[in-house]
Design an enzyme around this catalytic site. Structure first.
Site, short mmCIF file in Angstrom:
data_model
loop_
_atom_site.label_atom_id
_atom_site.label_comp_id
_atom_site.label_asym_id
_atom_site.label_seq_id
_atom_site.Cartn_x
_atom_site.Cartn_y
_atom_site.Cartn_z
N LYS A 116 -0.21 0.51 -1.39
CA LYS A 116 -0.94 0.37 -2.55
C LYS A 116 -0.16 -1.14 -3.11
CE LYS A 116 -3.59 3.81 -4.37
NZ LYS A 116 -3.70 4.57 -3.27
N GLU A 200 1.91 -0.73 -12.83
CA GLU A 200 0.91 -1.46 -13.17
C GLU A 200 0.47 -1.17 -14.75
OE1 GLU A 200 -2.35 -2.39 -10.02
OE2 GLU A 200 -2.90 -0.46 -11.10
N ARG A 293 -12.72 4.13 4.79
CA ARG A 293 -13.40 5.33 5.04
C ARG A 293 -14.64 5.78 4.12
NH1 ARG A 293 -12.89 8.59 0.67
NH2 ARG A 293 -11.04 8.54 -0.29
#
Length: 448
Positions: A116, A200, A293
Protein backbone atom coordinates in the site's frame (compact mmCIF):
# COMPACT_ATOMS: atom_id res chain seq x y z
CA UNK A 1 -9.52 -19.14 -26.59
CA UNK A 2 -8.04 -21.84 -24.37
CA UNK A 3 -10.10 -24.99 -23.89
CA UNK A 4 -9.99 -25.63 -20.12
CA UNK A 5 -10.03 -23.64 -16.90
CA UNK A 6 -9.17 -24.51 -13.31
CA UNK A 7 -10.92 -22.35 -10.72
CA UNK A 8 -8.64 -21.85 -7.73
CA UNK A 9 -11.37 -20.92 -5.27
CA UNK A 10 -14.52 -22.14 -3.56
CA UNK A 11 -18.15 -21.28 -2.79
CA UNK A 12 -20.15 -18.74 -4.72
CA UNK A 13 -17.29 -17.26 -6.74
CA UNK A 14 -16.08 -20.68 -7.92
CA UNK A 15 -19.62 -21.55 -8.92
CA UNK A 16 -20.08 -18.22 -10.69
CA UNK A 17 -16.83 -18.58 -12.71
CA UNK A 18 -17.66 -22.16 -13.61
CA UNK A 19 -21.08 -21.08 -14.90
CA UNK A 20 -19.61 -18.60 -17.38
CA UNK A 21 -16.73 -20.88 -18.40
CA UNK A 22 -19.12 -23.73 -19.19
CA UNK A 23 -21.34 -21.37 -21.21
CA UNK A 24 -18.24 -20.52 -23.25
CA UNK A 25 -17.63 -24.22 -23.92
CA UNK A 26 -14.62 -24.60 -21.64
CA UNK A 27 -13.83 -27.73 -19.66
CA UNK A 28 -14.00 -26.71 -15.99
CA UNK A 29 -11.92 -28.05 -13.13
CA UNK A 30 -12.66 -27.35 -9.46
CA UNK A 31 -10.28 -27.78 -6.55
CA UNK A 32 -11.79 -28.41 -3.14
CA UNK A 33 -10.96 -29.11 0.48
CA UNK A 34 -12.28 -32.01 2.54
CA UNK A 35 -14.82 -29.64 4.13
CA UNK A 36 -16.30 -28.64 0.77
CA UNK A 37 -16.80 -32.03 -0.88
CA UNK A 38 -20.60 -31.63 -1.10
CA UNK A 39 -20.79 -27.99 -2.16
CA UNK A 40 -22.46 -27.10 -5.48
CA UNK A 41 -19.31 -25.80 -7.17
CA UNK A 42 -17.63 -29.20 -6.79
CA UNK A 43 -20.59 -31.02 -8.29
CA UNK A 44 -21.07 -28.57 -11.15
CA UNK A 45 -17.49 -28.60 -12.46
CA UNK A 46 -16.58 -31.12 -15.16
CA UNK A 47 -13.75 -32.39 -12.95
CA UNK A 48 -12.88 -31.85 -9.29
CA UNK A 49 -9.62 -32.42 -7.43
CA UNK A 50 -9.25 -32.77 -3.66
CA UNK A 51 -6.28 -30.64 -2.61
CA UNK A 52 -6.24 -30.87 1.19
CA UNK A 53 -8.02 -30.51 4.53
CA UNK A 54 -10.29 -27.67 5.61
CA UNK A 55 -7.42 -25.44 6.75
CA UNK A 56 -7.00 -22.91 3.89
CA UNK A 57 -3.23 -22.92 4.34
CA UNK A 58 -3.25 -26.60 3.40
CA UNK A 59 -5.79 -26.33 0.60
CA UNK A 60 -6.97 -23.12 -1.09
CA UNK A 61 -3.84 -21.16 -0.14
CA UNK A 62 -1.55 -24.08 -0.94
CA UNK A 63 -0.08 -22.83 -4.22
CA UNK A 64 1.85 -26.05 -4.89
CA UNK A 65 -1.26 -28.22 -4.48
CA UNK A 66 -3.37 -25.97 -6.73
CA UNK A 67 -0.74 -25.85 -9.46
CA UNK A 68 -0.22 -29.61 -9.24
CA UNK A 69 -3.97 -30.11 -9.74
CA UNK A 70 -3.90 -27.86 -12.82
CA UNK A 71 -0.99 -29.75 -14.35
CA UNK A 72 -2.46 -33.17 -13.54
CA UNK A 73 -5.79 -32.35 -15.18
CA UNK A 74 -4.31 -30.61 -18.21
CA UNK A 75 -5.88 -27.25 -17.38
CA UNK A 76 -4.84 -24.52 -19.80
CA UNK A 77 -5.66 -21.60 -17.52
CA UNK A 78 -6.27 -20.73 -13.87
CA UNK A 79 -8.88 -18.27 -12.57
CA UNK A 80 -8.16 -17.33 -8.93
CA UNK A 81 -11.49 -15.70 -8.00
CA UNK A 82 -11.03 -13.35 -5.04
CA UNK A 83 -9.19 -13.88 -1.77
CA UNK A 84 -6.90 -16.88 -1.20
CA UNK A 85 -4.23 -16.79 -3.97
CA UNK A 86 -5.86 -14.16 -6.18
CA UNK A 87 -3.37 -11.41 -5.32
CA UNK A 88 -0.37 -13.62 -4.63
CA UNK A 89 2.45 -12.51 -6.92
CA UNK A 90 4.48 -15.69 -6.45
CA UNK A 91 1.53 -17.87 -7.41
CA UNK A 92 0.69 -15.79 -10.49
CA UNK A 93 4.31 -16.02 -11.60
CA UNK A 94 4.42 -19.78 -10.94
CA UNK A 95 1.32 -20.25 -13.11
CA UNK A 96 2.91 -18.33 -15.97
CA UNK A 97 6.26 -20.08 -15.54
CA UNK A 98 4.47 -23.45 -15.75
CA UNK A 99 3.20 -22.48 -19.20
CA UNK A 100 -0.39 -21.90 -18.09
CA UNK A 101 -2.55 -18.82 -18.61
CA UNK A 102 -3.12 -16.63 -15.57
CA UNK A 103 -6.57 -15.03 -15.62
CA UNK A 104 -5.60 -11.75 -14.06
CA UNK A 105 -3.13 -8.87 -14.28
CA UNK A 106 0.59 -9.43 -14.61
CA UNK A 107 2.61 -10.43 -11.54
CA UNK A 108 4.30 -7.05 -11.84
CA UNK A 109 0.98 -5.20 -11.55
CA UNK A 110 -0.02 -7.30 -8.54
CA UNK A 111 3.30 -6.51 -6.88
CA UNK A 112 3.00 -2.79 -7.60
CA UNK A 113 -0.43 -2.58 -5.96
CA UNK A 114 0.09 -5.17 -3.21
CA UNK A 115 2.22 -2.89 -1.05
CA UNK A 116 0.00 0.00 0.00
CA UNK A 117 2.88 2.40 0.59
CA UNK A 118 4.37 1.76 -2.84
CA UNK A 119 0.88 1.92 -4.38
CA UNK A 120 0.17 5.30 -2.77
CA UNK A 121 3.41 6.72 -4.10
CA UNK A 122 2.86 5.28 -7.59
CA UNK A 123 -0.65 6.69 -7.76
CA UNK A 124 0.52 10.11 -6.63
CA UNK A 125 3.16 10.07 -9.36
CA UNK A 126 0.46 9.14 -11.90
CA UNK A 127 -1.71 12.11 -10.93
CA UNK A 128 -4.27 10.15 -8.91
CA UNK A 129 -5.36 12.01 -5.73
CA UNK A 130 -4.11 10.46 -2.49
CA UNK A 131 -4.90 11.41 1.11
CA UNK A 132 -2.16 13.12 3.13
CA UNK A 133 0.03 10.40 4.58
CA UNK A 134 3.50 8.99 5.12
CA UNK A 135 5.53 8.06 2.05
CA UNK A 136 7.70 5.45 3.78
CA UNK A 137 7.21 2.59 6.22
CA UNK A 138 7.20 3.76 9.83
CA UNK A 139 9.63 1.62 11.79
CA UNK A 140 8.88 2.90 15.28
CA UNK A 141 6.07 4.39 17.32
CA UNK A 142 8.04 7.64 17.41
CA UNK A 143 8.16 7.74 13.62
CA UNK A 144 4.39 7.23 13.58
CA UNK A 145 3.97 10.04 16.12
CA UNK A 146 6.09 12.39 14.02
CA UNK A 147 4.14 11.56 10.87
CA UNK A 148 0.77 12.00 12.62
CA UNK A 149 1.87 15.37 14.02
CA UNK A 150 2.69 16.52 10.51
CA UNK A 151 -0.56 15.23 9.02
CA UNK A 152 -2.84 16.23 11.91
CA UNK A 153 -5.15 14.03 14.01
CA UNK A 154 -7.21 11.96 13.61
CA UNK A 155 -5.15 9.54 11.53
CA UNK A 156 -5.43 5.91 10.54
CA UNK A 157 -2.49 3.61 11.00
CA UNK A 158 -2.53 0.93 8.29
CA UNK A 159 -0.66 -2.25 7.46
CA UNK A 160 1.15 -1.85 4.17
CA UNK A 161 0.33 -5.45 3.22
CA UNK A 162 -3.21 -5.32 4.62
CA UNK A 163 -6.49 -5.73 2.83
CA UNK A 164 -10.14 -6.63 3.25
CA UNK A 165 -10.59 -4.06 5.99
CA UNK A 166 -8.00 -5.76 8.21
CA UNK A 167 -4.83 -4.34 9.73
CA UNK A 168 -5.83 -0.78 10.56
CA UNK A 169 -6.79 1.41 13.48
CA UNK A 170 -8.03 4.96 13.99
CA UNK A 171 -5.84 7.09 16.28
CA UNK A 172 -7.21 10.40 17.53
CA UNK A 173 -4.38 11.53 19.79
CA UNK A 174 -0.66 11.22 20.42
CA UNK A 175 -1.43 9.46 23.71
CA UNK A 176 -3.13 6.59 21.86
CA UNK A 177 -0.51 6.19 19.13
CA UNK A 178 2.03 3.93 20.82
CA UNK A 179 -0.52 1.29 21.86
CA UNK A 180 -2.22 1.25 18.45
CA UNK A 181 1.11 1.14 16.64
CA UNK A 182 2.10 -1.97 18.57
CA UNK A 183 -1.27 -3.63 17.94
CA UNK A 184 -1.33 -3.01 14.20
CA UNK A 185 2.29 -3.97 13.58
CA UNK A 186 1.89 -7.18 15.61
CA UNK A 187 -1.35 -8.06 13.79
CA UNK A 188 0.17 -7.33 10.38
CA UNK A 189 3.21 -9.44 11.13
CA UNK A 190 1.06 -12.40 12.17
CA UNK A 191 -1.54 -12.22 9.40
CA UNK A 192 0.39 -10.84 6.43
CA UNK A 193 3.97 -11.75 7.26
CA UNK A 194 4.88 -8.07 6.95
CA UNK A 195 4.66 -5.68 9.90
CA UNK A 196 5.25 -2.51 7.84
CA UNK A 197 2.75 0.27 8.52
CA UNK A 198 2.06 3.81 7.41
CA UNK A 199 -0.15 6.67 8.61
CA UNK A 200 -2.82 8.43 6.60
CA UNK A 201 -5.29 11.17 7.45
CA UNK A 202 -8.56 9.79 8.78
CA UNK A 203 -11.83 11.31 7.60
CA UNK A 204 -14.63 10.71 10.13
CA UNK A 205 -17.38 11.03 7.53
CA UNK A 206 -16.57 9.42 4.19
CA UNK A 207 -18.12 7.23 1.56
CA UNK A 208 -16.31 4.28 0.09
CA UNK A 209 -16.69 4.50 -3.69
CA UNK A 210 -14.82 2.26 -6.10
CA UNK A 211 -14.46 2.15 -9.87
CA UNK A 212 -14.49 -1.06 -11.90
CA UNK A 213 -11.68 -1.09 -14.43
CA UNK A 214 -10.99 -3.54 -17.25
CA UNK A 215 -7.64 -3.64 -18.99
CA UNK A 216 -8.12 -4.98 -22.52
CA UNK A 217 -5.70 -7.19 -24.43
CA UNK A 218 -4.69 -4.25 -26.64
CA UNK A 219 -3.60 -2.19 -23.62
CA UNK A 220 -6.67 0.04 -23.37
CA UNK A 221 -7.95 0.54 -19.82
CA UNK A 222 -11.72 1.01 -19.45
CA UNK A 223 -13.46 2.53 -16.43
CA UNK A 224 -16.86 0.84 -16.17
CA UNK A 225 -18.65 3.00 -13.63
CA UNK A 226 -18.61 3.29 -9.87
CA UNK A 227 -20.01 1.29 -6.98
CA UNK A 228 -20.85 2.68 -3.55
CA UNK A 229 -19.61 0.29 -0.84
CA UNK A 230 -20.18 2.48 2.21
CA UNK A 231 -22.39 0.06 4.17
CA UNK A 232 -19.71 -1.68 6.22
CA UNK A 233 -19.22 -3.45 9.52
CA UNK A 234 -15.69 -3.63 10.93
CA UNK A 235 -14.43 -1.96 7.73
CA UNK A 236 -15.86 -4.82 5.67
CA UNK A 237 -18.58 -4.39 3.08
CA UNK A 238 -22.12 -5.65 3.61
CA UNK A 239 -24.08 -3.91 0.83
CA UNK A 240 -23.12 -2.19 -2.42
CA UNK A 241 -24.97 -0.22 -5.07
CA UNK A 242 -24.46 1.41 -8.45
CA UNK A 243 -24.63 4.18 -9.39
CA UNK A 244 -23.61 5.87 -6.15
CA UNK A 245 -26.25 8.26 -4.79
CA UNK A 246 -23.38 10.58 -3.82
CA UNK A 247 -21.81 10.90 -7.27
CA UNK A 248 -23.06 13.30 -9.93
CA UNK A 249 -21.98 13.32 -13.57
CA UNK A 250 -19.12 15.79 -13.06
CA UNK A 251 -17.66 13.91 -10.08
CA UNK A 252 -18.13 10.60 -11.89
CA UNK A 253 -16.08 11.84 -14.82
CA UNK A 254 -13.26 12.81 -12.43
CA UNK A 255 -13.30 9.50 -10.60
CA UNK A 256 -13.39 7.41 -13.77
CA UNK A 257 -10.52 9.42 -15.22
CA UNK A 258 -8.46 8.87 -12.04
CA UNK A 259 -9.20 5.14 -12.13
CA UNK A 260 -8.07 4.89 -15.75
CA UNK A 261 -4.83 6.67 -14.86
CA UNK A 262 -4.30 4.18 -12.03
CA UNK A 263 -4.74 1.22 -14.36
CA UNK A 264 -2.55 2.72 -17.07
CA UNK A 265 0.22 3.41 -14.55
CA UNK A 266 0.70 -0.34 -14.01
CA UNK A 267 -0.19 -1.50 -17.56
CA UNK A 268 -3.25 -3.25 -16.16
CA UNK A 269 -4.90 -6.23 -17.88
CA UNK A 270 -8.16 -7.89 -16.90
CA UNK A 271 -10.70 -6.91 -14.24
CA UNK A 272 -9.65 -4.79 -11.28
CA UNK A 273 -11.03 -2.18 -8.93
CA UNK A 274 -9.70 1.20 -7.89
CA UNK A 275 -11.08 2.13 -4.47
CA UNK A 276 -11.52 5.72 -3.33
CA UNK A 277 -12.60 7.52 -0.18
CA UNK A 278 -15.08 10.30 -0.96
CA UNK A 279 -15.72 13.27 1.35
CA UNK A 280 -19.41 13.93 0.59
CA UNK A 281 -19.44 17.53 1.81
CA UNK A 282 -16.59 18.69 -0.44
CA UNK A 283 -16.60 16.15 -3.28
CA UNK A 284 -12.91 15.46 -2.66
CA UNK A 285 -11.83 11.89 -3.25
CA UNK A 286 -8.63 10.02 -2.50
CA UNK A 287 -7.05 6.77 -3.65
CA UNK A 288 -7.48 4.00 -1.10
CA UNK A 289 -6.18 0.89 -2.86
CA UNK A 290 -6.36 -1.12 -6.04
CA UNK A 291 -7.70 -4.66 -5.91
CA UNK A 292 -5.98 -6.63 -8.65
CA UNK A 293 -8.76 -9.18 -9.06
CA UNK A 294 -12.50 -9.56 -9.47
CA UNK A 295 -14.53 -8.03 -6.64
CA UNK A 296 -17.30 -9.70 -4.66
CA UNK A 297 -19.66 -6.92 -5.80
CA UNK A 298 -18.98 -7.18 -9.54
CA UNK A 299 -22.55 -8.41 -10.35
CA UNK A 300 -24.11 -4.98 -9.85
CA UNK A 301 -21.84 -3.54 -12.55
CA UNK A 302 -22.86 -6.42 -14.80
CA UNK A 303 -26.52 -5.68 -14.07
CA UNK A 304 -26.47 -2.02 -15.12
CA UNK A 305 -24.17 -2.52 -18.12
CA UNK A 306 -25.52 -5.83 -19.38
CA UNK A 307 -22.08 -7.47 -19.63
CA UNK A 308 -20.34 -10.53 -18.16
CA UNK A 309 -17.13 -9.50 -16.42
CA UNK A 310 -15.91 -13.07 -15.99
CA UNK A 311 -16.29 -13.67 -19.70
CA UNK A 312 -14.37 -10.44 -20.30
CA UNK A 313 -11.59 -11.67 -17.97
CA UNK A 314 -11.30 -14.94 -19.86
CA UNK A 315 -11.24 -13.22 -23.24
CA UNK A 316 -8.56 -10.75 -22.17
CA UNK A 317 -6.46 -13.56 -20.71
CA UNK A 318 -6.68 -15.37 -24.06
CA UNK A 319 -5.63 -12.21 -25.91
CA UNK A 320 -9.05 -11.83 -27.49
CA UNK A 321 -11.26 -8.73 -27.78
CA UNK A 322 -14.25 -8.50 -25.44
CA UNK A 323 -17.70 -9.22 -26.83
CA UNK A 324 -19.05 -5.69 -26.34
CA UNK A 325 -18.25 -2.31 -27.85
CA UNK A 326 -16.94 -0.05 -25.07
CA UNK A 327 -18.02 3.03 -27.03
CA UNK A 328 -21.68 2.03 -26.91
CA UNK A 329 -21.88 0.84 -23.28
CA UNK A 330 -24.64 2.65 -21.39
CA UNK A 331 -25.48 2.23 -17.72
CA UNK A 332 -29.19 1.54 -17.28
CA UNK A 333 -31.16 1.62 -14.06
CA UNK A 334 -29.91 0.91 -10.56
CA UNK A 335 -28.51 -2.24 -8.96
CA UNK A 336 -27.94 -3.19 -5.31
CA UNK A 337 -26.17 -6.19 -3.81
CA UNK A 338 -26.56 -7.57 -0.30
CA UNK A 339 -24.08 -10.05 1.15
CA UNK A 340 -25.95 -12.89 2.84
CA UNK A 341 -23.58 -13.99 5.58
CA UNK A 342 -23.73 -16.74 8.17
CA UNK A 343 -23.65 -14.33 11.08
CA UNK A 344 -26.10 -12.81 13.53
CA UNK A 345 -27.82 -9.53 12.69
CA UNK A 346 -26.88 -7.66 15.87
CA UNK A 347 -23.17 -8.09 16.52
CA UNK A 348 -22.31 -9.78 13.18
CA UNK A 349 -20.62 -12.72 14.89
CA UNK A 350 -20.19 -15.89 12.78
CA UNK A 351 -22.81 -18.60 13.15
CA UNK A 352 -21.92 -21.62 10.98
CA UNK A 353 -23.99 -24.78 10.77
CA UNK A 354 -25.83 -27.28 8.60
CA UNK A 355 -28.38 -25.71 6.25
CA UNK A 356 -31.71 -27.47 6.84
CA UNK A 357 -33.75 -25.11 4.67
CA UNK A 358 -32.54 -22.92 1.80
CA UNK A 359 -34.94 -21.07 -0.48
CA UNK A 360 -33.72 -18.38 -2.87
CA UNK A 361 -35.95 -15.55 -4.10
CA UNK A 362 -36.57 -15.19 -7.82
CA UNK A 363 -38.42 -13.00 -10.28
CA UNK A 364 -37.75 -10.10 -12.65
CA UNK A 365 -34.62 -8.17 -11.72
CA UNK A 366 -33.53 -10.68 -9.05
CA UNK A 367 -30.27 -12.65 -9.16
CA UNK A 368 -28.75 -14.87 -6.49
CA UNK A 369 -25.12 -15.99 -6.62
CA UNK A 370 -24.91 -18.66 -3.92
CA UNK A 371 -22.25 -21.04 -2.73
CA UNK A 372 -24.48 -23.32 -0.69
CA UNK A 373 -27.70 -25.32 -0.95
CA UNK A 374 -30.06 -27.23 1.27
CA UNK A 375 -28.21 -29.94 3.22
CA UNK A 376 -24.75 -28.40 2.86
CA UNK A 377 -22.65 -27.13 5.75
CA UNK A 378 -21.27 -23.66 6.41
CA UNK A 379 -18.03 -24.37 8.25
CA UNK A 380 -16.05 -22.00 10.49
CA UNK A 381 -12.96 -22.54 8.33
CA UNK A 382 -13.84 -19.89 5.75
CA UNK A 383 -15.45 -16.50 5.24
CA UNK A 384 -19.08 -16.33 6.37
CA UNK A 385 -20.43 -15.34 2.92
CA UNK A 386 -23.15 -17.77 1.84
CA UNK A 387 -24.66 -15.91 -1.09
CA UNK A 388 -25.07 -12.56 -2.80
CA UNK A 389 -28.52 -11.16 -3.47
CA UNK A 390 -28.51 -8.78 -6.44
CA UNK A 391 -31.43 -6.77 -7.77
CA UNK A 392 -31.73 -4.47 -10.76
CA UNK A 393 -34.47 -1.86 -11.10
CA UNK A 394 -35.40 1.00 -13.38
CA UNK A 395 -34.22 3.42 -10.68
CA UNK A 396 -33.10 3.29 -7.05
CA UNK A 397 -36.64 3.33 -5.64
CA UNK A 398 -37.63 0.46 -7.90
CA UNK A 399 -34.53 -1.51 -6.90
CA UNK A 400 -35.28 -0.97 -3.20
CA UNK A 401 -38.86 -2.21 -3.62
CA UNK A 402 -37.69 -5.34 -5.41
CA UNK A 403 -34.96 -5.92 -2.83
CA UNK A 404 -37.33 -5.70 0.15
CA UNK A 405 -39.51 -8.42 -1.38
CA UNK A 406 -36.48 -10.56 -2.23
CA UNK A 407 -35.10 -10.36 1.32
CA UNK A 408 -38.51 -11.31 2.71
CA UNK A 409 -38.58 -14.38 0.44
CA UNK A 410 -35.02 -15.56 1.11
CA UNK A 411 -35.13 -18.45 3.59
CA UNK A 412 -32.05 -19.75 5.42
CA UNK A 413 -32.51 -22.17 8.33
CA UNK A 414 -29.67 -23.83 10.23
CA UNK A 415 -26.76 -21.42 10.36
CA UNK A 416 -27.32 -17.87 11.49
CA UNK A 417 -27.94 -15.29 8.78
CA UNK A 418 -27.91 -11.51 8.51
CA UNK A 419 -31.19 -11.37 6.56
CA UNK A 420 -32.89 -9.58 9.48
CA UNK A 421 -30.20 -6.91 9.36
CA UNK A 422 -30.77 -6.39 5.64
CA UNK A 423 -34.51 -5.98 6.22
CA UNK A 424 -33.66 -3.38 8.87
CA UNK A 425 -31.24 -1.60 6.52
CA UNK A 426 -33.81 -1.41 3.73
CA UNK A 427 -36.24 0.34 6.10
CA UNK A 428 -33.62 2.70 7.50
CA UNK A 429 -34.38 6.32 6.60
CA UNK A 430 -30.72 7.25 6.23
CA UNK A 431 -30.12 4.44 3.75
CA UNK A 432 -33.36 5.08 1.91
CA UNK A 433 -32.39 8.74 1.46
CA UNK A 434 -29.08 7.74 -0.11
CA UNK A 435 -27.30 10.25 2.15
CA UNK A 436 -25.29 7.78 4.23
CA UNK A 437 -21.61 7.08 4.91
CA UNK A 438 -19.38 4.35 6.33
CA UNK A 439 -20.70 5.03 9.84
CA UNK A 440 -24.28 4.02 9.03
CA UNK A 441 -24.18 0.60 10.74
CA UNK A 442 -22.54 2.02 13.86
CA UNK A 443 -25.33 4.59 14.10
CA UNK A 444 -27.98 1.92 13.55
CA UNK A 445 -26.55 -0.17 16.35
CA UNK A 446 -26.09 2.82 18.69
CA UNK A 447 -29.84 3.38 18.56
CA UNK A 448 -30.60 -0.18 19.67
Amino acid sequence: MFDSLLVANRGEIARRVIRTAKAMGLRTIAVYSEADVDLPFVLEADEAVLIGPADPAQSYRNAEAVLAAALATGAAAIHPGYGFLSENTDFARAVVDAGLIWVGPSPEAITAMGDKIAARNAMQAAGVPVAPGSEDALNSAQAALDSAAEIGYPVMIKASAGGGGMGMAVVDSAAAMEAEYEKVTAFAGRLFGDSSVFVERYYPRVRHVEVQILGLADGTVLALGERDCSVQRRNQKVAEETPSPAVDDALRAQMLSAARKAGEAVDYRGAGTVEFLLAPETGEFFFLEMNTRLQVEHPITEAVLGIDLVQAQLRVAAGEPVDFDPATLVSRGHAIELRINAEDSKRFLPGPGVITEWEEPSGPGVRVDSGYANGTTVTPSYDSLMAKLIVHGSDRSDALRTLRAAVANFVVVGPKSNLAFHAELLDNEEFISGDYDTGIIARMRARK
